[in-house]
Design an enzyme around this catalytic site. Structure first.
Site, PDB file in Angstrom:
ATOM      1  N   ASN A   1       0.866  -1.184   0.000  1.00 15.53           N
ATOM      2  CA  ASN A   1       0.000   0.000   0.000  1.00 15.53           C
ATOM      3  C   ASN A   1       0.902   1.233   0.000  1.00 15.53           C
ATOM      4  O   ASN A   1       1.465   1.588   1.024  1.00 15.53           O
ATOM      5  CB  ASN A   1      -0.891  -0.032   1.262  1.00 15.53           C
ATOM      6  CG  ASN A   1      -1.743   1.222   1.396  1.00 15.53           C
ATOM      7  OD1 ASN A   1      -1.814   2.039   0.481  1.00 15.53           O
ATOM      8  ND2 ASN A   1      -2.389   1.368   2.543  1.00 15.53           N
TER       9      ASN A   1
ATOM     10  N   LYS B   1       0.048   4.208  -0.410  1.00 15.45           N
ATOM     11  CA  LYS B   1      -0.657   5.404   0.114  1.00 15.45           C
ATOM     12  C   LYS B   1      -0.440   6.593  -0.838  1.00 15.45           C
ATOM     13  O   LYS B   1      -0.323   6.389  -2.047  1.00 15.45           O
ATOM     14  CB  LYS B   1      -0.192   5.700   1.542  1.00 15.45           C
ATOM     15  CG  LYS B   1      -0.249   4.460   2.439  1.00 15.45           C
ATOM     16  CD  LYS B   1      -0.178   4.763   3.895  1.00 15.45           C
ATOM     17  CE  LYS B   1      -0.259   3.433   4.660  1.00 15.45           C
ATOM     18  NZ  LYS B   1      -0.433   3.601   6.076  1.00 15.45           N
TER      19      LYS B   1
ATOM     20  N   HIS C   1      -9.864   1.492   4.237  1.00 13.46           N
ATOM     21  CA  HIS C   1      -8.630   1.658   5.021  1.00 13.46           C
ATOM     22  C   HIS C   1      -8.918   2.633   6.167  1.00 13.46           C
ATOM     23  O   HIS C   1      -9.677   3.593   6.004  1.00 13.46           O
ATOM     24  CB  HIS C   1      -7.497   2.178   4.130  1.00 13.46           C
ATOM     25  CG  HIS C   1      -6.165   2.131   4.810  1.00 13.46           C
ATOM     26  ND1 HIS C   1      -5.777   3.076   5.734  1.00 13.46           N
ATOM     27  CD2 HIS C   1      -5.148   1.235   4.740  1.00 13.46           C
ATOM     28  CE1 HIS C   1      -4.573   2.759   6.185  1.00 13.46           C
ATOM     29  NE2 HIS C   1      -4.167   1.645   5.600  1.00 13.46           N
TER      30      HIS C   1
ATOM     31  N   GLU D   1      -7.330   5.025   7.316  1.00 11.80           N
ATOM     32  CA  GLU D   1      -7.063   6.446   7.030  1.00 11.80           C
ATOM     33  C   GLU D   1      -8.258   7.073   6.324  1.00 11.80           C
ATOM     34  O   GLU D   1      -8.565   8.247   6.533  1.00 11.80           O
ATOM     35  CB  GLU D   1      -5.758   6.569   6.214  1.00 11.80           C
ATOM     36  CG  GLU D   1      -4.548   6.304   7.101  1.00 11.80           C
ATOM     37  CD  GLU D   1      -3.364   5.651   6.403  1.00 11.80           C
ATOM     38  OE1 GLU D   1      -3.308   5.626   5.162  1.00 11.80           O
ATOM     39  OE2 GLU D   1      -2.473   5.151   7.134  1.00 11.80           O
TER      40      GLU D   1
ATOM     41  N   GLU E   1      -6.106  -4.645  10.473  1.00 13.12           N
ATOM     42  CA  GLU E   1      -5.063  -3.645  10.738  1.00 13.12           C
ATOM     43  C   GLU E   1      -5.417  -2.862  11.995  1.00 13.12           C
ATOM     44  O   GLU E   1      -6.257  -1.952  11.947  1.00 13.12           O
ATOM     45  CB  GLU E   1      -4.956  -2.656   9.575  1.00 13.12           C
ATOM     46  CG  GLU E   1      -4.561  -3.269   8.258  1.00 13.12           C
ATOM     47  CD  GLU E   1      -3.920  -2.240   7.327  1.00 13.12           C
ATOM     48  OE1 GLU E   1      -2.779  -2.446   6.940  1.00 13.12           O
ATOM     49  OE2 GLU E   1      -4.558  -1.232   7.019  1.00 13.12           O
TER      50      GLU E   1
ATOM     51  N   GLY F   1       2.008   2.274  10.928  1.00 15.43           N
ATOM     52  CA  GLY F   1       3.085   3.265  10.852  1.00 15.43           C
ATOM     53  C   GLY F   1       3.813   3.503  12.168  1.00 15.43           C
ATOM     54  O   GLY F   1       4.611   4.428  12.266  1.00 15.43           O
TER      55      GLY F   1
ATOM     56  N   SER G   1       2.747  -2.154  10.570  1.00 16.20           N
ATOM     57  CA  SER G   1       4.168  -2.226  10.915  1.00 16.20           C
ATOM     58  C   SER G   1       4.808  -3.577  10.595  1.00 16.20           C
ATOM     59  O   SER G   1       5.632  -4.083  11.344  1.00 16.20           O
ATOM     60  CB  SER G   1       4.372  -1.849  12.384  1.00 16.20           C
ATOM     61  OG  SER G   1       4.020  -0.492  12.566  1.00 16.20           O
TER      62      SER G   1
HETATM   63  P1  PGA Z   1       2.404   0.244   7.795  1.00 14.68           P
HETATM   64  O1  PGA Z   1       1.001   0.558   7.048  1.00 14.68           O
HETATM   65  O2  PGA Z   1       2.938  -1.038   7.223  1.00 14.68           O
HETATM   66  O3  PGA Z   1       3.264   1.418   7.435  1.00 14.68           O
HETATM   67  O4  PGA Z   1       2.117   0.152   9.246  1.00 14.68           O
HETATM   68  C1  PGA Z   1       0.082  -0.457   6.810  1.00 14.68           C
HETATM   69  C2  PGA Z   1      -1.173   0.103   6.184  1.00 14.68           C
HETATM   70  O5  PGA Z   1      -1.586   1.224   6.502  1.00 14.68           O
HETATM   71  O6  PGA Z   1      -1.814  -0.574   5.352  1.00 14.68           O
END
Ligand code: PGA
Length: 252
Positions: free
Chosen positions: A9, A11, A95, A97, A167, A173, A214
């Site tokens: 992803n 983003k 997601h 976000e 998630e 992150g 992560s």
């Molecule tokens: P990350 O993000 O691996 O940076 O924690 C995962 C995601 O948001 O899908």
């Protein structure tokens, strides 16, 4: 055993030239294996570029979002049909976000899942609890509700595929994943919810459960050894071609 799937992803992190450079560097070192499917999800504008770059490889393309209508007066939205035309096979839906910053609700997620499937795209539905929800002891409740609503009235027909990505929002992150055993517990909860909505052979054949938050080369294997974890959704580590390739080596 289901084939593992590792989904990048990207983003909104890469401009056109940066995305092209990353995919070039990754393709140079990537060795396809029978054991892992690889999906890259760039932003909308980069879909055609990445589609072109991966056309002679085993890598699949995914989008990060879609709208729930096929066509019409929906300024600024993108139809699953257009994503399909751009070469996408997968689409991330819900997601955290988007749920947080754009007010995406469980009902919208459900509409998107149905619209994506109707176009032959495989939805990657993201679910997960916030830190507060977890502190209040509501984690499983939140996940059960999100999954139930995401798959409400969803039928999986011949050739359809669905991915649920667990998630934990507070882990994304952060550099600190949850313990694989904990993710496995949540995946069992999700599987239970799926059993209320689909026949068992449909779940076994058409649905994969993956973990995100992560993920890095050093921790992936712990997750993949769990019986109900079929892969990973990767943010940060997917932006470094070497780290992303190292992740894939962990699968094989
Ligand atoms: P990350 O993000 O691996 O940076 O924690 C995962 C995601 O948001 O899908």
């Amino acid at each position: 055993m289901k084939k593992k799937i590792i989904i990048a992803n990207w983003k909104m992190k890469l401009s056109g030239p940066a995305a092209q450079e990353l995919i070039r560097e990754f393709i140079d070192i990537y060795q396809p294996t029978e054991k892992a499917e690889v999906v890259i999800c760039p932003d909308y504008l980069n879909l055609p570029l990445i589609s072109q770059a991966i056309k002679d490889t085993e890598i699949a393309l995914g989008a990060q979002n879609c709208f729930w209508e096929k066509t019409g007066a929906f300024t600024g939205e993108i139809s699953p049909k257009f994503l399909k035309e751009a070469g996408a096979r997968y689409v991330i839906v819900g997601h955290s976000e988007r749920r947080t910053y754009l007010g995406e609700t469980n009902e919208m997620v459900n509409n998107k899942v149905k619209a994506a499937l109707a176009e032959g795209l495989a939805p990657i539905v993201c679910v997960g609890e916030t830190f507060e929800e977890r502190q209040e002891g509501n984690k499983d409740f939140v996940i059960i509700n999100q999954v139930n609503k995401a798959v409400a009235d969803v039928k999986l027909n011949e050739g359809d595929e669905l991915i649920i990505a667990y998630e934990p929002v507070w882990v994304i992150g952060s550099g600190q994943a949850v313990a694989p055993e904990e993710a496995e517990h949540t995946h069992r909860v999700i599987r239970q919810v799926l059993m209320d909505n689909f026949e068992i052979d449909v779940i076994d054949e058409k649905i994969r459960l993956i973990y995100g938050g992560s993920i890095e080369p050093a921790n992936l294997k712990g997750f993949l050894t769990m019986p109900n974890i079929d892969g990973a959704l990767v943010g940060g580590a997917s932006l470094d071609p070497i780290a992303f390739n190292d992740l894939l080596k962990e699968v094989s």
